[in-house]
Design a protein around this motif. Structure first.
Motif, PDB file in Angstrom:
ATOM      1  N   HIS A 102       0.841  -1.201   0.000  1.00 55.34           N
ATOM      2  CA  HIS A 102       0.000   0.000   0.000  1.00 55.34           C
ATOM      3  C   HIS A 102       0.876   1.251   0.000  1.00 55.34           C
ATOM      4  CE1 HIS A 102       0.841  -0.915   4.223  1.00 55.34           C
ATOM      5  NE2 HIS A 102       0.762   0.397   4.438  1.00 55.34           N
ATOM      6  N   LEU A 103       0.218   2.387  -0.108  1.00 54.07           N
ATOM      7  CA  LEU A 103       0.899   3.681  -0.050  1.00 54.07           C
ATOM      8  C   LEU A 103       0.606   4.315   1.295  1.00 54.07           C
ATOM      9  CD1 LEU A 103       0.041   5.035  -3.614  1.00 54.07           C
ATOM     10  CD2 LEU A 103       2.206   4.063  -2.865  1.00 54.07           C
ATOM     11  N   THR A 104       1.563   5.065   1.822  1.00 58.01           N
ATOM     12  CA  THR A 104       1.368   5.729   3.108  1.00 58.01           C
ATOM     13  C   THR A 104       0.460   6.936   2.942  1.00 58.01           C
ATOM     14  OG1 THR A 104       3.336   7.077   2.787  1.00 58.01           O
ATOM     15  CG2 THR A 104       3.612   4.992   3.981  1.00 58.01           C
ATOM     16  N   ASP A 105      -0.150   7.373   4.053  1.00 57.63           N
ATOM     17  CA  ASP A 105      -1.037   8.544   4.039  1.00 57.63           C
ATOM     18  C   ASP A 105      -0.262   9.788   4.473  1.00 57.63           C
ATOM     19  OD1 ASP A 105      -3.167   7.014   3.238  1.00 57.63           O
ATOM     20  OD2 ASP A 105      -3.868   6.631   5.278  1.00 57.63           O
ATOM     21  N   THR A 106       0.767  10.108   3.792  1.00 57.80           N
ATOM     22  CA  THR A 106       1.554  11.305   4.089  1.00 57.80           C
ATOM     23  C   THR A 106       1.453  12.262   2.907  1.00 57.80           C
ATOM     24  OG1 THR A 106       3.542  10.267   3.190  1.00 57.80           O
ATOM     25  CG2 THR A 106       3.171  10.048   5.577  1.00 57.80           C
ATOM     26  N   PRO A 109       3.107  10.180  -0.814  1.00 57.49           N
ATOM     27  CA  PRO A 109       2.845   8.753  -0.589  1.00 57.49           C
ATOM     28  C   PRO A 109       4.082   7.911  -0.911  1.00 57.49           C
ATOM     29  CG  PRO A 109       1.237   9.702  -2.100  1.00 57.49           C
ATOM     30  CD  PRO A 109       2.257  10.751  -1.839  1.00 57.49           C
ATOM     31  N   VAL A 110       4.438   7.087   0.049  1.00 51.73           N
ATOM     32  CA  VAL A 110       5.587   6.198  -0.100  1.00 51.73           C
ATOM     33  C   VAL A 110       5.051   4.779  -0.205  1.00 51.73           C
ATOM     34  CG1 VAL A 110       7.715   5.372   0.987  1.00 51.73           C
ATOM     35  CG2 VAL A 110       7.005   7.752   1.262  1.00 51.73           C
ATOM     36  N   PRO A 111       5.511   3.999  -1.158  1.00 55.73           N
ATOM     37  CA  PRO A 111       5.024   2.618  -1.239  1.00 55.73           C
ATOM     38  C   PRO A 111       5.596   1.746  -0.112  1.00 55.73           C
ATOM     39  CG  PRO A 111       6.627   3.056  -2.973  1.00 55.73           C
ATOM     40  CD  PRO A 111       6.408   4.340  -2.254  1.00 55.73           C
ATOM     41  N   VAL A 112       4.726   0.938   0.453  1.00 53.52           N
ATOM     42  CA  VAL A 112       5.114  -0.011   1.508  1.00 53.52           C
ATOM     43  C   VAL A 112       4.908  -1.404   0.927  1.00 53.52           C
ATOM     44  CG1 VAL A 112       4.642  -0.830   3.849  1.00 53.52           C
ATOM     45  CG2 VAL A 112       4.394   1.592   3.304  1.00 53.52           C
ATOM     46  N   PRO A 113       5.932  -2.232   0.943  1.00 57.89           N
ATOM     47  CA  PRO A 113       5.755  -3.583   0.393  1.00 57.89           C
ATOM     48  C   PRO A 113       4.857  -4.423   1.303  1.00 57.89           C
ATOM     49  CG  PRO A 113       7.937  -3.354   1.334  1.00 57.89           C
ATOM     50  CD  PRO A 113       7.285  -2.005   1.407  1.00 57.89           C
ATOM     51  N   GLY A 114       4.302  -5.477   0.755  1.00 57.21           N
ATOM     52  CA  GLY A 114       3.468  -6.386   1.553  1.00 57.21           C
ATOM     53  C   GLY A 114       4.305  -7.140   2.564  1.00 57.21           C
ATOM     54  N   TYR A 115       3.733  -7.405   3.710  1.00 50.31           N
ATOM     55  CA  TYR A 115       4.457  -8.135   4.758  1.00 50.31           C
ATOM     56  C   TYR A 115       3.465  -8.931   5.598  1.00 50.31           C
ATOM     57  CZ  TYR A 115       2.989  -4.190   7.694  1.00 50.31           C
ATOM     58  OH  TYR A 115       2.255  -3.236   8.334  1.00 50.31           O
ATOM     59  N   THR A 116       3.995  -9.862   6.346  1.00 50.59           N
ATOM     60  CA  THR A 116       3.196 -10.697   7.241  1.00 50.59           C
ATOM     61  C   THR A 116       3.533 -10.312   8.672  1.00 50.59           C
ATOM     62  OG1 THR A 116       3.289 -12.499   5.659  1.00 50.59           O
ATOM     63  CG2 THR A 116       2.645 -13.070   7.882  1.00 50.59           C
ATOM     64  N   THR A 117       2.502 -10.262   9.517  1.00 46.49           N
ATOM     65  CA  THR A 117       2.709  -9.956  10.934  1.00 46.49           C
ATOM     66  C   THR A 117       1.903 -10.944  11.779  1.00 46.49           C
ATOM     67  OG1 THR A 117       2.597  -8.229  12.632  1.00 46.49           O
ATOM     68  CG2 THR A 117       0.834  -8.265  10.997  1.00 46.49           C
ATOM     69  N   VAL A 118       2.305 -11.077  13.024  1.00 46.24           N
ATOM     70  CA  VAL A 118       1.667 -12.034  13.927  1.00 46.24           C
ATOM     71  C   VAL A 118       1.166 -11.284  15.155  1.00 46.24           C
ATOM     72  CG1 VAL A 118       2.021 -14.091  15.335  1.00 46.24           C
ATOM     73  CG2 VAL A 118       3.181 -13.870  13.141  1.00 46.24           C
ATOM     74  N   PHE A 119      -0.114 -11.514  15.499  1.00 37.21           N
ATOM     75  CA  PHE A 119      -0.710 -10.938  16.700  1.00 37.21           C
ATOM     76  C   PHE A 119      -1.121 -12.076  17.621  1.00 37.21           C
ATOM     77  CE2 PHE A 119      -1.820  -7.886  13.338  1.00 37.21           C
ATOM     78  CZ  PHE A 119      -1.284  -6.735  13.883  1.00 37.21           C
ATOM     79  N   PRO A 120      -0.828 -11.972  18.911  1.00 34.97           N
ATOM     80  CA  PRO A 120      -1.388 -12.976  19.830  1.00 34.97           C
ATOM     81  C   PRO A 120      -2.891 -12.748  19.945  1.00 34.97           C
ATOM     82  CG  PRO A 120      -0.176 -11.316  21.053  1.00 34.97           C
ATOM     83  CD  PRO A 120       0.031 -11.025  19.602  1.00 34.97           C
ATOM     84  N   PHE A 121      -3.633 -13.837  20.108  1.00 29.73           N
ATOM     85  CA  PHE A 121      -5.093 -13.740  20.145  1.00 29.73           C
ATOM     86  C   PHE A 121      -5.549 -12.947  21.369  1.00 29.73           C
ATOM     87  CE2 PHE A 121      -9.413 -15.466  20.650  1.00 29.73           C
ATOM     88  CZ  PHE A 121      -9.892 -15.204  19.385  1.00 29.73           C
ATOM     89  N   TYR A 122      -4.938 -13.217  22.516  1.00 31.67           N
ATOM     90  CA  TYR A 122      -5.278 -12.489  23.735  1.00 31.67           C
ATOM     91  C   TYR A 122      -4.211 -11.430  23.982  1.00 31.67           C
ATOM     92  CZ  TYR A 122      -8.375 -16.444  24.446  1.00 31.67           C
ATOM     93  OH  TYR A 122      -9.327 -17.403  24.285  1.00 31.67           O
ATOM     94  N   GLY A 123      -4.601 -10.324  24.556  1.00 30.02           N
ATOM     95  CA  GLY A 123      -3.675  -9.234  24.802  1.00 30.02           C
ATOM     96  C   GLY A 123      -2.673  -9.516  25.891  1.00 30.02           C
ATOM     97  N   ARG A 124      -2.996 -10.399  26.819  1.00 25.21           N
ATOM     98  CA  ARG A 124      -2.062 -10.719  27.892  1.00 25.21           C
ATOM     99  C   ARG A 124      -2.082 -12.223  28.142  1.00 25.21           C
ATOM    100  NH1 ARG A 124      -5.389  -8.544  33.155  1.00 25.21           N
ATOM    101  NH2 ARG A 124      -6.996 -10.122  32.995  1.00 25.21           N
ATOM    102  N   VAL A 125      -1.130 -12.700  28.898  1.00 21.02           N
ATOM    103  CA  VAL A 125      -1.013 -14.129  29.191  1.00 21.02           C
ATOM    104  C   VAL A 125      -2.097 -14.511  30.193  1.00 21.02           C
ATOM    105  CG1 VAL A 125       0.500 -15.905  30.139  1.00 21.02           C
ATOM    106  CG2 VAL A 125       1.447 -14.076  28.741  1.00 21.02           C
ATOM    107  N   GLN A 126      -2.797 -15.591  29.917  1.00 23.89           N
ATOM    108  CA  GLN A 126      -3.849 -16.082  30.808  1.00 23.89           C
ATOM    109  C   GLN A 126      -3.346 -17.347  31.505  1.00 23.89           C
ATOM    110  OE1 GLN A 126      -6.863 -14.547  31.212  1.00 23.89           O
ATOM    111  NE2 GLN A 126      -6.270 -12.964  29.749  1.00 23.89           N
ATOM    112  N   TYR A 127      -3.670 -17.474  32.795  1.00 27.47           N
ATOM    113  CA  TYR A 127      -3.251 -18.631  33.577  1.00 27.47           C
ATOM    114  C   TYR A 127      -4.472 -19.406  34.026  1.00 27.47           C
ATOM    115  CZ  TYR A 127       1.313 -16.461  33.773  1.00 27.47           C
ATOM    116  OH  TYR A 127       2.508 -15.910  33.433  1.00 27.47           O
TER     117      TYR A 127
END
Length: 137
Positions: A102-106, A109-127
């Motif tokens: 995508h292009l940045t909203d500045t 506009p600067v092109p940003v290449p596609g990338y993969t990111t990982v998010f944990p499902f829960y925001g904090r560790v559950q015990y």
């Protein structure tokens, strides 16, 4: 009114009489009293138990692998494994997302290449609570 009462009480009384039995039929009394049974129980049986224990024991050499304690290390209670055993972490699955190029909203506009990111499902560790099941069996 008396007939209805009789009809209601008849099954109840039949159930009570069908379930009742005498104590002598259910648990017949023996020839010995409880005191006599107690006195006879400890005389000969203790020595046979000690003999059986001695026969089952085996002598383990000092240099054996079992004597050094390495095998029993996993069963020893420590502060670290006590906390993980009592309060295990619940599984926290990861959400893998792909961000398209995508292009940045500045101003420029600067092109940003596609990338993969990982998010944990829960925001904090559950015990888990002590004794709570953490996996499917």
């Amino acid at each position: 009114m008396k007939f209805k009462t009789l009809i209601l009480l008849l099954p109840f009384t039949l159930a009570l009489t069908a379930c009742s039995t005498s104590q002598d039929e259910l648990l017949p009394p023996g020839d010995l009293s409880m005191k006599e049974i107690w006195e006879q129980g400890g005389n000969g049986s203790q020595s046979s138990i000690i003999e059986a224990r001695n026969a089952l024991q085996f002598v383990r050499p000092i240099n054996s692998a079992l004597a050094n304690g390495e095998e029993n290390k996993h069963y020893t209670r420590t502060a670290a494994n006590e906390a993980t055993n009592l309060f295990p972490r619940l599984p926290n699955p990861d959400l893998v997302m792909y961000v398209f190029p995508h292009l940045t909203d500045t101003l420029e506009p600067v092109p940003v290449p596609g990338y993969t990111t990982v998010f944990p499902f829960y925001g904090r560790v559950q015990y888990a609570q002590p004794g709570e099941r953490t996996r499917d069996y």
